[in-house]
Design a protein around this motif. Structure first.
Motif, short mmCIF file in Angstrom:
data_model
loop_
_atom_site.label_atom_id
_atom_site.label_comp_id
_atom_site.label_asym_id
_atom_site.label_seq_id
_atom_site.Cartn_x
_atom_site.Cartn_y
_atom_site.Cartn_z
N SER A 111 -2.19 1.49 -17.06
CA SER A 111 -2.21 0.04 -17.09
C SER A 111 -0.88 -0.51 -16.62
O SER A 111 0.18 -0.01 -16.95
CB SER A 111 -2.53 -0.45 -18.51
OG SER A 111 -1.68 0.17 -19.43
N GLY A 112 -0.95 -1.56 -15.83
CA GLY A 112 0.23 -2.19 -15.28
C GLY A 112 0.93 -3.06 -16.30
O GLY A 112 0.46 -3.26 -17.43
N TRP A 113 2.05 -3.61 -15.88
CA TRP A 113 2.84 -4.43 -16.80
C TRP A 113 2.11 -5.70 -17.19
O TRP A 113 2.31 -6.21 -18.28
CB TRP A 113 4.21 -4.74 -16.19
CG TRP A 113 4.14 -5.60 -14.96
CD1 TRP A 113 3.99 -5.19 -13.67
CD2 TRP A 113 4.20 -7.02 -14.92
NE1 TRP A 113 3.94 -6.26 -12.83
CE2 TRP A 113 4.08 -7.41 -13.58
CE3 TRP A 113 4.34 -8.00 -15.89
CZ2 TRP A 113 4.09 -8.74 -13.18
CZ3 TRP A 113 4.37 -9.33 -15.48
CH2 TRP A 113 4.24 -9.68 -14.15
N VAL A 114 1.24 -6.20 -16.32
CA VAL A 114 0.52 -7.43 -16.64
C VAL A 114 -0.46 -7.20 -17.78
O VAL A 114 -0.53 -7.99 -18.72
CB VAL A 114 -0.19 -7.98 -15.38
CG1 VAL A 114 -1.05 -9.17 -15.73
CG2 VAL A 114 0.81 -8.34 -14.31
N SER A 115 -1.20 -6.10 -17.73
CA SER A 115 -2.16 -5.84 -18.80
C SER A 115 -1.45 -5.52 -20.12
O SER A 115 -1.93 -5.90 -21.18
CB SER A 115 -3.11 -4.71 -18.41
OG SER A 115 -2.40 -3.52 -18.22
N VAL A 116 -0.32 -4.85 -20.04
CA VAL A 116 0.46 -4.59 -21.25
C VAL A 116 0.96 -5.90 -21.84
O VAL A 116 0.89 -6.13 -23.05
CB VAL A 116 1.64 -3.63 -20.96
CG1 VAL A 116 2.59 -3.55 -22.14
CG2 VAL A 116 1.13 -2.26 -20.58
#
Length: 154
Positions: A102-107
């Motif tokens: 998962s990318g930083w946006v989803s985190v």
């Protein structure tokens, strides 16, 4: 804390919220138009209606029709390798996407409720501490006793 730093932090948080909102709206617009069953998917492949497909996680299929009427979305069985042969025989473009981290946006989206709760808690604690603890000082009177004996004489 300096008021310039507080203002800067406010604008950074506001920018992060706007980026998150933009990502949510963007993700909502990219949803497939037409969810079909696996049987319809196989039928559309046999009738040469499908132009390209993108298979992610081995089971999630998104694709486009040749007439560009709509995007499609379906799920295929996990242990069905013949689907790749069928797609190649009919000349369908195949794009396989592996499960990515998962990318930083989803985190950031998943952590945002906790971050907001923590920020609200810190804000409330600072408000209670500022102003000389006025929140709990309602019983302390600051009235002064004036007596006639202290009057000035001329």
């Amino acid at each position: 804390m300096n008021s310039n730093i507080k203002t800067g932090i406010f604008w950074v948080i506001l920018a992060c919220v706007l980026v998150l909102l933009w990502q949510v709206v963007k993700a909502a617009k990219n949803r497939p138009d037409k969810a079909i069953t696996f049987t319809e998917f196989i039928s559309d492949i046999d009738n040469n209606k499908i132009k390209k497909v993108s298979i992610s996680n081995g089971i999630d299929v998104k694709g486009a029709y040749k007439d560009n009427s709509a995007d499609l979305h379906t799920t295929i069985p996990a242990n069905y390798p013949e689907i790749y042969k069928i797609l190649q025989e009919k000349g369908v473009e195949i794009d396989i996407k592996e499960a990515s981290s998962s990318g930083w946006v989803s985190v950031l989206i998943n952590a945002s409720p906790f971050i907001l709760l923590l920020a609200f808690w810190i804000f409330m604690m600072r408000q209670m501490q500022s102003g000389g603890n006025k929140a709990l000082s309602f019983g302390k009177s600051r009235a002064r006793l004036h007596s006639h004996s202290r009057r000035r004489s001329r």
